[in-house]
Motif scaffolding. Structure first.
Motif, PDB file in Angstrom:
ATOM      1  N   PHE A 165      59.883  57.756  50.541  1.00 29.21           N
ATOM      2  CA  PHE A 165      60.098  59.139  50.437  1.00 29.21           C
ATOM      3  C   PHE A 165      59.712  59.692  52.005  1.00 29.21           C
ATOM      4  O   PHE A 165      58.656  59.301  52.456  1.00 29.21           O
ATOM      5  N   ALA A 166      60.385  60.676  52.256  1.00 28.14           N
ATOM      6  CA  ALA A 166      59.979  61.432  53.769  1.00 28.14           C
ATOM      7  C   ALA A 166      58.987  62.362  53.247  1.00 28.14           C
ATOM      8  O   ALA A 166      58.507  62.771  52.133  1.00 28.14           O
ATOM      9  N   GLY A 167      57.751  62.209  54.051  1.00 25.05           N
ATOM     10  CA  GLY A 167      56.567  62.706  53.998  1.00 25.05           C
ATOM     11  C   GLY A 167      55.875  61.946  53.207  1.00 25.05           C
ATOM     12  O   GLY A 167      54.634  62.750  52.610  1.00 25.05           O
ATOM     13  N   CYS A 168      55.814  60.859  52.879  1.00 22.69           N
ATOM     14  CA  CYS A 168      54.954  59.909  52.309  1.00 22.69           C
ATOM     15  C   CYS A 168      53.705  60.188  52.812  1.00 22.69           C
ATOM     16  O   CYS A 168      53.329  60.027  54.091  1.00 22.69           O
ATOM     17  N   ALA A 169      52.565  60.210  52.099  1.00 20.92           N
ATOM     18  CA  ALA A 169      51.278  60.487  52.679  1.00 20.92           C
ATOM     19  C   ALA A 169      50.535  59.030  52.627  1.00 20.92           C
ATOM     20  O   ALA A 169      49.796  58.635  53.044  1.00 20.92           O
ATOM     21  N   HIS A 170      51.298  57.779  52.181  1.00 22.78           N
ATOM     22  CA  HIS A 170      50.838  56.540  52.235  1.00 22.78           C
ATOM     23  C   HIS A 170      49.533  56.280  51.256  1.00 22.78           C
ATOM     24  O   HIS A 170      48.576  55.373  51.668  1.00 22.78           O
ATOM     25  N   ILE A 171      49.253  57.266  50.246  1.00 20.32           N
ATOM     26  CA  ILE A 171      48.189  57.040  49.207  1.00 20.32           C
ATOM     27  C   ILE A 171      48.542  56.518  48.078  1.00 20.32           C
ATOM     28  O   ILE A 171      47.866  55.330  47.739  1.00 20.32           O
ATOM     29  N   LYS A 172      49.462  56.944  47.295  1.00 22.76           N
ATOM     30  CA  LYS A 172      50.037  56.236  46.342  1.00 22.76           C
ATOM     31  C   LYS A 172      51.271  56.382  45.744  1.00 22.76           C
ATOM     32  O   LYS A 172      51.740  56.040  44.840  1.00 22.76           O
ATOM     33  N   GLU A 173      52.194  56.887  46.815  1.00 27.90           N
ATOM     34  CA  GLU A 173      53.487  57.222  46.567  1.00 27.90           C
ATOM     35  C   GLU A 173      54.380  55.542  46.495  1.00 27.90           C
ATOM     36  O   GLU A 173      54.054  54.809  46.963  1.00 27.90           O
ATOM     37  N   PRO A 174      55.432  55.322  45.610  1.00 29.09           N
ATOM     38  CA  PRO A 174      55.923  54.212  45.401  1.00 29.09           C
ATOM     39  C   PRO A 174      56.891  54.075  46.498  1.00 29.09           C
ATOM     40  O   PRO A 174      57.336  54.969  47.231  1.00 29.09           O
ATOM     41  N   GLY A 175      56.992  52.676  46.938  1.00 30.03           N
ATOM     42  CA  GLY A 175      58.036  52.468  47.887  1.00 30.03           C
ATOM     43  C   GLY A 175      57.471  52.868  49.267  1.00 30.03           C
ATOM     44  O   GLY A 175      58.225  53.050  50.490  1.00 30.03           O
ATOM     45  N   CYS A 176      56.087  52.427  49.445  1.00 36.66           N
ATOM     46  CA  CYS A 176      55.434  53.153  50.609  1.00 36.66           C
ATOM     47  C   CYS A 176      55.196  51.608  51.538  1.00 36.66           C
ATOM     48  O   CYS A 176      54.456  50.535  51.347  1.00 36.66           O
ATOM     49  N   ALA A 177      56.002  51.701  52.842  1.00 30.76           N
ATOM     50  CA  ALA A 177      56.011  50.709  53.657  1.00 30.76           C
ATOM     51  C   ALA A 177      54.505  50.393  54.225  1.00 30.76           C
ATOM     52  O   ALA A 177      54.343  49.370  54.695  1.00 30.76           O
ATOM     53  N   VAL A 178      53.923  51.430  54.259  1.00 31.83           N
ATOM     54  CA  VAL A 178      52.622  51.123  54.896  1.00 31.83           C
ATOM     55  C   VAL A 178      51.497  50.444  53.721  1.00 31.83           C
ATOM     56  O   VAL A 178      51.040  49.416  54.514  1.00 31.83           O
ATOM     57  N   ARG A 179      51.654  50.839  52.819  1.00 27.96           N
ATOM     58  CA  ARG A 179      50.776  50.117  51.819  1.00 27.96           C
ATOM     59  C   ARG A 179      51.374  48.640  51.633  1.00 27.96           C
ATOM     60  O   ARG A 179      50.512  47.677  51.242  1.00 27.96           O
ATOM     61  N   GLN A 180      52.709  48.276  51.634  1.00 33.68           N
ATOM     62  CA  GLN A 180      53.272  47.216  51.353  1.00 33.68           C
ATOM     63  C   GLN A 180      52.588  46.143  52.760  1.00 33.68           C
ATOM     64  O   GLN A 180      52.339  45.222  52.723  1.00 33.68           O
ATOM     65  N   ARG A 181      52.622  46.909  53.909  1.00 37.36           N
ATOM     66  CA  ARG A 181      52.030  46.210  54.824  1.00 37.36           C
ATOM     67  C   ARG A 181      50.604  45.624  55.007  1.00 37.36           C
ATOM     68  O   ARG A 181      50.019  44.875  55.289  1.00 37.36           O
ATOM     69  N   VAL A 182      49.580  46.670  54.056  1.00 41.98           N
ATOM     70  CA  VAL A 182      48.344  46.263  53.950  1.00 41.98           C
ATOM     71  C   VAL A 182      48.421  45.178  53.038  1.00 41.98           C
ATOM     72  O   VAL A 182      47.597  44.225  53.110  1.00 41.98           O
ATOM     73  N   ALA A 183      49.216  45.265  51.978  1.00 37.71           N
ATOM     74  CA  ALA A 183      49.178  43.965  51.025  1.00 37.71           C
ATOM     75  C   ALA A 183      49.467  42.770  51.517  1.00 37.71           C
ATOM     76  O   ALA A 183      49.062  41.876  51.033  1.00 37.71           O
ATOM     77  N   ASP A 184      50.461  42.865  52.473  1.00 32.96           N
ATOM     78  CA  ASP A 184      50.956  41.600  53.160  1.00 32.96           C
ATOM     79  C   ASP A 184      50.059  41.057  54.341  1.00 32.96           C
ATOM     80  O   ASP A 184      50.357  40.221  54.982  1.00 32.96           O
ATOM     81  N   GLY A 185      48.796  42.020  54.341  1.00 32.12           N
ATOM     82  CA  GLY A 185      48.058  41.682  55.483  1.00 32.12           C
ATOM     83  C   GLY A 185      48.177  41.908  56.970  1.00 32.12           C
ATOM     84  O   GLY A 185      47.645  41.424  57.892  1.00 32.12           O
ATOM     85  N   LEU A 186      49.349  42.737  57.010  1.00 34.54           N
ATOM     86  CA  LEU A 186      49.698  43.003  58.507  1.00 34.54           C
ATOM     87  C   LEU A 186      48.948  44.073  59.002  1.00 34.54           C
ATOM     88  O   LEU A 186      48.765  44.494  60.103  1.00 34.54           O
ATOM     89  N   ILE A 187      48.400  45.162  58.052  1.00 34.76           N
ATOM     90  CA  ILE A 187      47.619  46.282  58.519  1.00 34.76           C
ATOM     91  C   ILE A 187      46.086  45.845  58.100  1.00 34.76           C
ATOM     92  O   ILE A 187      46.118  45.658  56.665  1.00 34.76           O
ATOM     93  N   PRO A 188      45.064  45.712  58.755  1.00 34.96           N
ATOM     94  CA  PRO A 188      43.827  45.414  58.241  1.00 34.96           C
ATOM     95  C   PRO A 188      43.493  46.310  57.115  1.00 34.96           C
ATOM     96  O   PRO A 188      43.638  47.785  57.331  1.00 34.96           O
ATOM     97  N   ARG A 189      43.054  45.814  56.010  1.00 36.41           N
ATOM     98  CA  ARG A 189      42.459  46.752  54.985  1.00 36.41           C
ATOM     99  C   ARG A 189      41.423  47.770  55.333  1.00 36.41           C
ATOM    100  O   ARG A 189      41.638  48.838  54.780  1.00 36.41           O
ATOM    101  N   THR A 190      40.392  47.267  56.356  1.00 37.94           N
ATOM    102  CA  THR A 190      39.395  48.269  56.545  1.00 37.94           C
ATOM    103  C   THR A 190      39.890  49.498  57.247  1.00 37.94           C
ATOM    104  O   THR A 190      39.652  50.693  56.959  1.00 37.94           O
ATOM    105  N   ARG A 191      41.113  49.422  58.036  1.00 40.96           N
ATOM    106  CA  ARG A 191      41.704  50.555  58.589  1.00 40.96           C
ATOM    107  C   ARG A 191      42.505  51.256  57.724  1.00 40.96           C
ATOM    108  O   ARG A 191      42.336  52.366  57.875  1.00 40.96           O
ATOM    109  N   TYR A 192      43.142  50.743  56.607  1.00 40.91           N
ATOM    110  CA  TYR A 192      43.696  51.563  55.704  1.00 40.91           C
ATOM    111  C   TYR A 192      42.872  52.437  54.772  1.00 40.91           C
ATOM    112  O   TYR A 192      43.104  53.554  54.500  1.00 40.91           O
ATOM    113  N   LEU A 193      41.757  51.654  54.462  1.00 37.96           N
ATOM    114  CA  LEU A 193      40.780  52.533  53.895  1.00 37.96           C
ATOM    115  C   LEU A 193      40.050  53.515  54.335  1.00 37.96           C
ATOM    116  O   LEU A 193      39.965  54.568  53.972  1.00 37.96           O
ATOM    117  N   SER A 194      39.990  53.481  55.450  1.00 41.61           N
ATOM    118  CA  SER A 194      39.367  54.475  56.811  1.00 41.61           C
ATOM    119  C   SER A 194      40.641  55.547  56.655  1.00 41.61           C
ATOM    120  O   SER A 194      40.193  56.907  56.399  1.00 41.61           O
TER     121      SER A 194
END
Ligand code: GDP
Ligand code: ZN
Length: 295
Positions: free
Chosen positions: A249-278
């Motif tokens: 979705f355009a305007g995705c806030a990366h909090i709980k939207e489906p199909g979020c590429a950022v959250r996928q990267r966090v799940a894959d370990g590509l973005i550190p979890r502490t940074r995402y939680l911040s």
């Protein structure tokens, strides 16, 4: 410029007096009436012009500021050294991340200094902040590791130092500026006339640059005045910036939207979890600030 007009950099302000470094000398100045009317008081880091009469100066103009911090008041900052460590007292990652957001938003380069590497190499922090795209320096005020690298960067422009108490910030500043005592002495002689002896934030020369101590991370709370919009927050997390246009979705806030590429990267370990939680925590804080504003 007239014969008596000079330009310089404000090192500190105390009780209505400003100590301005100009051609290797420190001048005690007051601020001219026109400046006061403009409600703009000089702060450390300001480039100013002043009229000299005898030994005393009158500041007549302040150059436009590139950026500024309010606690302590300091302007025209080039970089912010954020001193952190996994060794006790370990820093709360959300505090570090809040500071990096404010720095990037103000166009100040955040540099992570991992101190106390003699007792803990802070591997996880090193990995997290290197992957975020920040310059990370492993240091030790005890062995001297990394100090030259910090000094080389601090020799130009204005550098601030922050870090929670006990992290070794004073120790690093002392390593950087053995000559610090000289200028302190010069300024204190003037202040000793009985004015204001409160300790103030002050710029210290370091090569062609200046360094200034900044109180702990708590000085970097994001406030309403900062005017950072929650939608803009993703731009101040460099490791998220590269992915957000890949969300469903355009305007995705990366909090709980489906199909979020950022959250996928966090799940894959590509973005550190502490940074995402911040990111999530700061996003919520910003959302609340906006609610107040709507009142
Ligand atoms: P500040 O509160 O951040 O200014 O911290 P200080 O510079 O006062 O240091 C806090 C404590 O940590 C002191 O006991 C220092 O001797 C110690 N310390 C500072 N830097 C280092 C370091 O690189 N390695 C170790 N092992 N101890 C350090
Ligand atoms: Zn998303």
């Amino acid at each position: 410029m007239t014969d008596t007009e000079r330009s310089g950099v404000v090192l500190k302000g105390v009780g209505g007096f400003y100590y301005v470094l100009s051609e290797g000398r420190v001048f005690e100045c007051k601020a001219g009436g026109r400046l006061r009317l403009g409600e703009l008081s000089p702060v450390a880091g300001d480039s100013v012009r002043f009229e000299l009469s005898g030994e005393d100066g009158l500041i007549t103009a302040i150059s436009p500021r590139r950026n500024s911090l309010t606690r302590p008041p300091v302007a025209n900052i080039d970089r912010l050294f954020i001193v952190a460590s996994s060794a006790p007292p370990a820093a709360d990652p959300t505090l570090i991340d809040t500071v990096t957001v404010i720095a990037l938003w103000q166009d100040i380069e955040p540099i992570i200094v991992l101190n106390k590497c003699d007792i803990d190499p802070s591997d996880e922090l090193y990995d997290t902040y290197t992957r975020a795209g920040f310059r990370v320096i492993r240091a030790s005020a005890v062995t001297g590791q990394g100090i030259e690298e910090v000094r080389a960067l601090a020799r130009e422009g204005i550098s601030c130092f922050t870090g929670n108490s006990g992290i070794g910030k004073s120790s690093i500043l002392n390593c950087l500026m053995p000559e610090r005592g000289l200028l302190v002495g010069r300024i204190s002689k003037k202040i000793a006339r009985g004015r204001n002896t409160t300790r103030q934030s002050e710029l210290f020369p370091c090569g062609d640059g200046f360094v200034i101590d900044t109180p702990g991370f708590s000085a970097f709370e994001i406030t309403r005045e900062d005017d950072i919009r929650k939608e803009q927050l993703q731009h101040y997390f460099p490791e998220i910036t590269g992915y957000f246009d890949k969300c469903r979705f355009a305007g995705c806030a990366h909090i709980k939207e489906p199909g979020c590429a950022v959250r996928q990267r966090v799940a894959d370990g590509l973005i550190p979890r502490t940074r995402y939680l911040s990111y999530c925590k700061i996003y919520e804080d910003l959302a609340r600030i906006k609610d107040w504003e709507r009142k």
